[in-house]
Motif scaffolding. Structure first.
Motif, PDB file in Angstrom:
ATOM      1  N   SER A 275      42.523  40.471  27.609  1.00  0.00           N
ATOM      2  CA  SER A 275      43.490  39.383  28.012  1.00  0.00           C
ATOM      3  C   SER A 275      43.222  38.896  29.413  1.00  0.00           C
ATOM      4  O   SER A 275      42.971  39.696  30.252  1.00  0.00           O
ATOM      5  N   PRO A 276      43.502  37.597  29.673  1.00  0.00           N
ATOM      6  CA  PRO A 276      43.507  37.231  31.247  1.00  0.00           C
ATOM      7  C   PRO A 276      44.449  37.752  31.863  1.00  0.00           C
ATOM      8  O   PRO A 276      45.538  38.248  31.266  1.00  0.00           O
ATOM      9  N   SER A 277      44.051  37.929  33.132  1.00  0.00           N
ATOM     10  CA  SER A 277      45.073  38.474  34.344  1.00  0.00           C
ATOM     11  C   SER A 277      45.193  37.467  35.212  1.00  0.00           C
ATOM     12  O   SER A 277      44.450  36.592  35.568  1.00  0.00           O
ATOM     13  N   LEU A 278      46.680  37.496  35.625  1.00  0.00           N
ATOM     14  CA  LEU A 278      47.072  36.572  36.474  1.00  0.00           C
ATOM     15  C   LEU A 278      47.526  37.472  38.111  1.00  0.00           C
ATOM     16  O   LEU A 278      48.328  38.319  37.845  1.00  0.00           O
ATOM     17  N   SER A 279      46.920  36.917  39.049  1.00  0.00           N
ATOM     18  CA  SER A 279      47.154  37.283  40.291  1.00  0.00           C
ATOM     19  C   SER A 279      47.535  36.327  41.484  1.00  0.00           C
ATOM     20  O   SER A 279      47.306  35.176  41.178  1.00  0.00           O
ATOM     21  N   PHE A 280      48.726  36.866  42.158  1.00  0.00           N
ATOM     22  CA  PHE A 280      49.276  35.885  43.045  1.00  0.00           C
ATOM     23  C   PHE A 280      49.347  36.781  44.417  1.00  0.00           C
ATOM     24  O   PHE A 280      49.716  37.873  44.488  1.00  0.00           O
ATOM     25  N   SER A 281      49.131  35.826  45.429  1.00  0.00           N
ATOM     26  CA  SER A 281      49.205  36.450  46.688  1.00  0.00           C
ATOM     27  C   SER A 281      49.777  35.428  47.778  1.00  0.00           C
ATOM     28  O   SER A 281      49.686  34.315  47.507  1.00  0.00           O
ATOM     29  N   PHE A 282      50.559  36.139  48.533  1.00  0.00           N
ATOM     30  CA  PHE A 282      51.064  35.192  49.540  1.00  0.00           C
ATOM     31  C   PHE A 282      50.769  35.858  51.032  1.00  0.00           C
ATOM     32  O   PHE A 282      50.894  37.070  51.056  1.00  0.00           O
TER      33      PHE A 282
END
Length: 439
Positions: A275-282
């Motif tokens: 499955s696709p994986s979603l990454s978020f960074s700030f």
């Protein structure tokens, strides 16, 4: 007169206090089990592991909690060959601060949470099983000591019979009715009975010391084991026991939980891999820059959002695809292990119930043997007093009685042990099979 009366009363009270204080403390089976559960390091370690697992299962939100970091830095910079010596120190120093946050979403996170909840149930099952096994082991040791104590009473009675017989032989010898050989044989019988009692007493004392040590007590603690065991016949159908209790055995439950864990792990790995994986960074940073520590403060903010789509797990034969295939094979192996465990457990229950039936039949024969030996000794002793039975025959009859009593006692202890083993095999409270009473 009043003074003498007070002194007399005081002496009576002191003597009673000393007598009470000299009594040995009583140790019942329930007390022994409580002490064993409290003192066992294995159970304490299992309890700690259970508490840690419970702490993790109650905080499943930690699986989706973002990674947060912050930092600060002070730096000094100056040219090695071209720097000006007159440059102020404030312009050579700079500072910076930062704050970063990252979050990774994968499709297998829900299954990871289920695995943590299952791990807590597995740890709880292991703790309860360890506790139950410790209770049964303590009960078996306690009943063994009780049987040894009853054996000491029987040996003491045997010694008393031998001493009475020796006294009669002495009287008969003085009157010329008993030969010297018979008198010597009686003396040998007394010394043999005394040695058997002394040897059994030493063994019992050592076993009591070892038992007290396992309870966290000093081996030299004077205690009186209070209780006795009285066996009762159990008529049990092994097939009914298998149907009703086999699924609740800890090893069967552990096998099933292992299958469940492998299935959840497979689904988690499958979703994570395909499955696709979603990454978020700030990120945020601020500082004085290159203008020195006195320069105006400036900051910047950055952020990113990325989506990763895996390809390799979808291609047959790749390492990722092989790993998923191996995970499926592990589930099949776990199911086969469950089947083997169920068959072995059923065989164990059938064997224990059969041994119980055979042991009870052996007990009935042992009780009859004691009755016969007791009656035979009484008749032999009467014949000896009437001068129609030799001293050696009386000695043999007394020994046969002692052996019959000992065999009956060992048979009762063996039956009691089998009952405890069966309670362990079907995972029920062992107390419902035991009849206990106090002397």
């Amino acid at each position: 007169m009043r003074f003498l009366l007070k002194v007399l009363c005081l002496l009576v009270v002191c003597r009673a206090a000393v007598h009470v204080g000299a009594e040995e403390p009583v140790l019942t089976l329930d007390d022994a089990i409580d002490r064993a559960l409290e003192y066992s390091s294995t159970l304490q370690q299992s309890r700690i592991a259970l508490e840690n697992q419970e702490y993790a299962s109650d905080r499943l939100w930690a699986e989706v909690f973002p990674t947060i970091s912050t930092g600060a830095r002070i730096s000094y910079g100056s040219g090695l060959f071209t720097g000006s010596v007159s440059q102020p120190i404030e312009q050579r120093l700079s500072y910076s601060t930062s704050l970063n946050l990252s979050l990774n979403f994968q499709a297998g996170i829900p299954y990871r949470m289920k695995i943590l909840g299952l791990a807590h149930r597995q740890r709880l099952l292991s703790y309860e099983d360890t506790r139950r096994l410790l209770e049964i082991a303590t009960a078996q040791e306690f009943y063994t000591l009780i049987a040894e104590r009853e054996n000491l009473d029987q040996l003491a009675e045997t010694l008393s019979l031998a001493e009475r017989q020796l006294e009669r032989h002495r009287i008969g010898r003085d009157n010329g009715l008993i030969s010297e050989t018979a008198l010597l044989q009686s003396r040998l019988g007394v010394e043999t009975a005394r040695y058997d009692l002394s040897s059994a007493q030493a063994t019992h004392n050592n076993n009591v010391r070892s038992f007290l040590s396992s309870l966290g007590l000093s081996p030299e603690t004077p205690v009186n084991l209070e209780g006795e065991f009285s066996v009762r016949q159990l008529e049990l159908d092994p097939e009914e026991l298998i149907r009703n209790y086999l699924p609740n055995r800890p090893d069967i439950q552990q096998r099933r939980q292992t299958i469940q864990e492998l299935e959840l792990t497979y689904r988690q790995n499958l979703l994570n891999a395909r499955s696709p994986s979603l990454s978020f960074s700030f990120g945020w940073s601020g500082g004085s820059g290159n203008g020195g520590i006195t320069a105006p403060f400036s900051d910047s903010v950055s952020g990113s959002l990325s989506l990763s789509i895996p390809i390799n797990p979808w291609i047959p034969g790749t390492k990722e695809s092989q790993a998923l295939r191996n995970a499926e094979s592990a589930i099949e192996n776990a199911r086969l292990n469950l089947k083997n465990t169920e068959e072995q457990a059923a065989g164990q229950i059938r064997s224990l119930t059969a041994n119980l039936r055979n042991s009870w039949e052996s007990l009935e024969i042992a009780r009859l043997r004691v009755e016969v030996a007791q009656r035979s000794y009484e008749l032999t002793e009467r014949g000896f007093l009437n001068g129609v039975v030799e001293a050696l025959t009386l000695e043999t009859s007394r020994n046969n009685l002692a052996i019959a009593r000992y065999q009956l006692l060992r048979g009762e202890l063996s039956y009691q042990t089998l009952v405890l083993d069966l309670a362990q095999a079907i995972n029920v409270d062992w107390r419902q099979f035991i009849t206990r009473s106090s002397p």
